[in-house]
Scaffold this active site. Structure first.
Site, PDB file in Angstrom:
ATOM      1  N   SER A   1       0.853  -1.197   0.000  1.00 46.98           N
ATOM      2  CA  SER A   1       0.000   0.000   0.000  1.00 46.98           C
ATOM      3  C   SER A   1       0.882   1.239   0.000  1.00 46.98           C
ATOM      4  O   SER A   1       2.027   1.200   0.476  1.00 46.98           O
ATOM      5  CB  SER A   1      -0.868   0.005   1.265  1.00 46.98           C
ATOM      6  OG  SER A   1      -1.504   1.255   1.404  1.00 46.98           O
TER       7      SER A   1
ATOM      8  N   TYR B   1      -2.363  -0.742  10.709  1.00 44.39           N
ATOM      9  CA  TYR B   1      -2.299  -1.247   9.319  1.00 44.39           C
ATOM     10  C   TYR B   1      -1.020  -0.724   8.647  1.00 44.39           C
ATOM     11  O   TYR B   1      -0.299  -1.471   7.978  1.00 44.39           O
ATOM     12  CB  TYR B   1      -3.551  -0.775   8.600  1.00 44.39           C
ATOM     13  CG  TYR B   1      -3.651  -0.957   7.104  1.00 44.39           C
ATOM     14  CD1 TYR B   1      -4.130  -2.148   6.555  1.00 44.39           C
ATOM     15  CD2 TYR B   1      -3.352   0.094   6.232  1.00 44.39           C
ATOM     16  CE1 TYR B   1      -4.292  -2.286   5.172  1.00 44.39           C
ATOM     17  CE2 TYR B   1      -3.499  -0.044   4.861  1.00 44.39           C
ATOM     18  CZ  TYR B   1      -3.967  -1.231   4.329  1.00 44.39           C
ATOM     19  OH  TYR B   1      -4.131  -1.360   2.966  1.00 44.39           O
TER      20      TYR B   1
HETATM   21  N1  LIG Z   1      -8.589  -0.531  -2.017  1.00 46.09           N
HETATM   22  C1  LIG Z   1      -7.595   0.311  -1.763  1.00 46.09           C
HETATM   23  O1  LIG Z   1      -7.734   1.543  -1.861  1.00 46.09           O
HETATM   24  C2  LIG Z   1      -6.238  -0.221  -1.391  1.00 46.09           C
HETATM   25  C3  LIG Z   1      -5.213   0.706  -1.205  1.00 46.09           C
HETATM   26  C4  LIG Z   1      -3.933   0.261  -0.865  1.00 46.09           C
HETATM   27  C5  LIG Z   1      -3.701  -1.076  -0.701  1.00 46.09           C
HETATM   28  N2  LIG Z   1      -4.707  -1.968  -0.876  1.00 46.09           N
HETATM   29  C6  LIG Z   1      -4.380  -3.394  -0.665  1.00 46.09           C
HETATM   30  O2  LIG Z   1      -4.938  -4.189  -1.688  1.00 46.09           O
HETATM   31  C7  LIG Z   1      -5.175  -5.505  -1.175  1.00 46.09           C
HETATM   32  C8  LIG Z   1      -6.589  -5.938  -1.533  1.00 46.09           C
HETATM   33  O3  LIG Z   1      -7.519  -5.083  -0.898  1.00 46.09           O
HETATM   34  P1  LIG Z   1      -8.916  -4.663  -1.572  1.00 46.09           P
HETATM   35  O4  LIG Z   1      -8.945  -3.193  -1.650  1.00 46.09           O
HETATM   36  O5  LIG Z   1      -9.135  -5.473  -2.791  1.00 46.09           O
HETATM   37  O6  LIG Z   1      -9.937  -5.057  -0.407  1.00 46.09           O
HETATM   38  P2  LIG Z   1     -11.041  -6.186  -0.261  1.00 46.09           P
HETATM   39  O7  LIG Z   1     -11.946  -6.212  -1.432  1.00 46.09           O
HETATM   40  O8  LIG Z   1     -11.634  -5.964   1.100  1.00 46.09           O
HETATM   41  O9  LIG Z   1     -10.213  -7.546  -0.269  1.00 46.09           O
HETATM   42  C9  LIG Z   1      -9.568  -8.049   0.848  1.00 46.09           C
HETATM   43  C10 LIG Z   1      -9.407  -9.551   0.641  1.00 46.09           C
HETATM   44  O10 LIG Z   1      -8.679 -10.066   1.779  1.00 46.09           O
HETATM   45  C11 LIG Z   1      -9.349 -11.219   2.231  1.00 46.09           C
HETATM   46  N3  LIG Z   1      -9.128 -11.420   3.666  1.00 46.09           N
HETATM   47  C12 LIG Z   1      -9.227 -10.519   4.675  1.00 46.09           C
HETATM   48  N4  LIG Z   1      -8.998 -11.133   5.860  1.00 46.09           N
HETATM   49  C13 LIG Z   1      -8.758 -12.444   5.579  1.00 46.09           C
HETATM   50  C14 LIG Z   1      -8.486 -13.586   6.374  1.00 46.09           C
HETATM   51  N5  LIG Z   1      -8.397 -13.528   7.708  1.00 46.09           N
HETATM   52  N6  LIG Z   1      -8.294 -14.764   5.751  1.00 46.09           N
HETATM   53  C15 LIG Z   1      -8.380 -14.859   4.411  1.00 46.09           C
HETATM   54  N7  LIG Z   1      -8.640 -13.818   3.592  1.00 46.09           N
HETATM   55  C16 LIG Z   1      -8.838 -12.631   4.184  1.00 46.09           C
HETATM   56  C17 LIG Z   1     -10.823 -10.975   1.928  1.00 46.09           C
HETATM   57  O11 LIG Z   1     -11.495 -12.224   1.818  1.00 46.09           O
HETATM   58  P3  LIG Z   1     -12.599 -12.782   2.854  1.00 46.09           P
HETATM   59  O12 LIG Z   1     -13.270 -11.622   3.507  1.00 46.09           O
HETATM   60  O13 LIG Z   1     -13.501 -13.611   1.988  1.00 46.09           O
HETATM   61  O14 LIG Z   1     -11.815 -13.628   3.805  1.00 46.09           O
HETATM   62  C18 LIG Z   1     -10.738 -10.273   0.567  1.00 46.09           C
HETATM   63  O15 LIG Z   1     -10.724 -11.228  -0.474  1.00 46.09           O
HETATM   64  C19 LIG Z   1      -4.884  -5.438   0.323  1.00 46.09           C
HETATM   65  O16 LIG Z   1      -3.585  -5.911   0.584  1.00 46.09           O
HETATM   66  C20 LIG Z   1      -4.964  -3.949   0.615  1.00 46.09           C
HETATM   67  O17 LIG Z   1      -4.194  -3.578   1.756  1.00 46.09           O
HETATM   68  C21 LIG Z   1      -5.975  -1.582  -1.218  1.00 46.09           C
END
Ligand SMILES: NC(=O)c1ccc[n+]([C@@H]2O[C@H](COP(=O)([O-])OP(=O)(O)OC[C@H]3O[C@@H](n4cnc5c(N)ncnc54)[C@H](OP(=O)(O)O)[C@@H]3O)[C@@H](O)[C@H]2O)c1
Length: 251
Positions: free
Chosen positions: A143, A156
């Protein structure tokens, strides 16, 4: 279309939504055999069905990354099914909002163990096989927060900063064994919390004024950067942080 990941066995944590689901679909379209995961079985299976309906190959392994047996099982399942693991993408994350001093011991454990611990342990489980194969790639979805700290998501951010050094140490220790490790650092992306219009409205200033490009990034923009880093074209890229953040880290 040129298939940049033809026949590669790719394990991804957190493919039930957002960036993880986007990467699973793009990588499968590029010929990868995708082993997806997460806790929400129905959502994970729906992504797999979409991939298969489009002619790709994918499996879903229900996994809570906080459970070591399940995390180890995810990696083992890929190897048992396909005989190898070419790529691990650490992506699963949990981002609660809490000012730093209000975190309890349980908050601290959950945030650090999900966001950093699972990346460390999944990498260790995958490296066992990758070292035997003398090849492999690990990509950490990090991130902009690894570099730019904002109030309210400090725990985080601490985990995300740790991922950068995880990326570097794997890149350094295993390059001679044919293994590469890099990270992608998204800025604010139309995924996760930002899918909620109320969150987008609350974060309007951060999106428009706190990001030089002045908009949210897309899942496709992150997935394409990940695809490049995992393709043969990026064989000389190792230990790199690839910021896809519209310049947000500069503000
Ligand atoms: N969206 C943004 O603006 C943004 C910005 C910077 C970085 N990121 C990074 O991008 C990545 C993906 O995030 P996203 O934005 O796509 O969010 P998201 O849609 O909420 O996806 C998060 C994923 O992590 C899984 N997860 C969470 N806790 C878990 C656990 N205990 N066991 C297994 N799986 C788990 C969730 O699956 P389940 O709930 O089904 O378990 C989901 O598939 C992350 O590393 C995040 O930090 C996102």
């Amino acid at each position: 279309m040129e298939q940049k990941l033809k026949d590669k066995v790719v394990v991804i944590t957190g493919t039930t939504s957002g960036i993880g689901a986007g990467m699973a679909k793009l990588f499968a379209a590029h010929g990868a055999k995708v082993v997806g995961s997460g806790r929400r079985q129905e959502k994970g299976e729906a992504v797999v069905k979409e991939i298969i309906d489009n002619g790709g190959e994918a499996t879903f392994v229900r996994t809570d990354v906080l459970d070591q047996e399940q995390l180890q099982n995810l990696i083992d399942t890929a190897v048992n099914k396909y005989g190898r693991i070419d790529i691990l993408v650490n992506n699963a994350a949990y981002e609660p909002t809490k000012v730093f001093a209000e975190n309890t011991y349980d908050d601290y454990r959950k945030v650090i163990d999900t966001n950093l611990g699972s990346y460390i342990m999944a990498s260790i489980y995958a490296l066992k096989y990758m070292r035997e194969q003398k090849s492999g790639k690990i990509l950490n979805i990090n991130s902009v927060t690894a570099e730019q700290v904002v109030p309210g998501v400090g725990m985080y951010a601490i985990a995300k900063a740790g991922i950068t050094n995880l990326t570097k140490i794997i890149a350094l220790e295993y390059a001679k064994e044919g293994i590469r490790c890099n990270e992608v650092n998204p800025g604010l992306i139309m995924a996760g919390a930002f899918e909620d219009p109320a969150v987008r409205e609350w974060a309007h200033d951060a999106i428009v004024n706190g990001t030089p490009v002045g908009r949210l990034g897309t899942v496709e923009e992150i997935a394409n950067a990940a695809l490049y880093l995992l393709s043969d074209e990026a064989d000389f890229v190792n230990g790199t942080s690839f910021y896809i953040d519209g310049g947000r880290r500069l503000i």
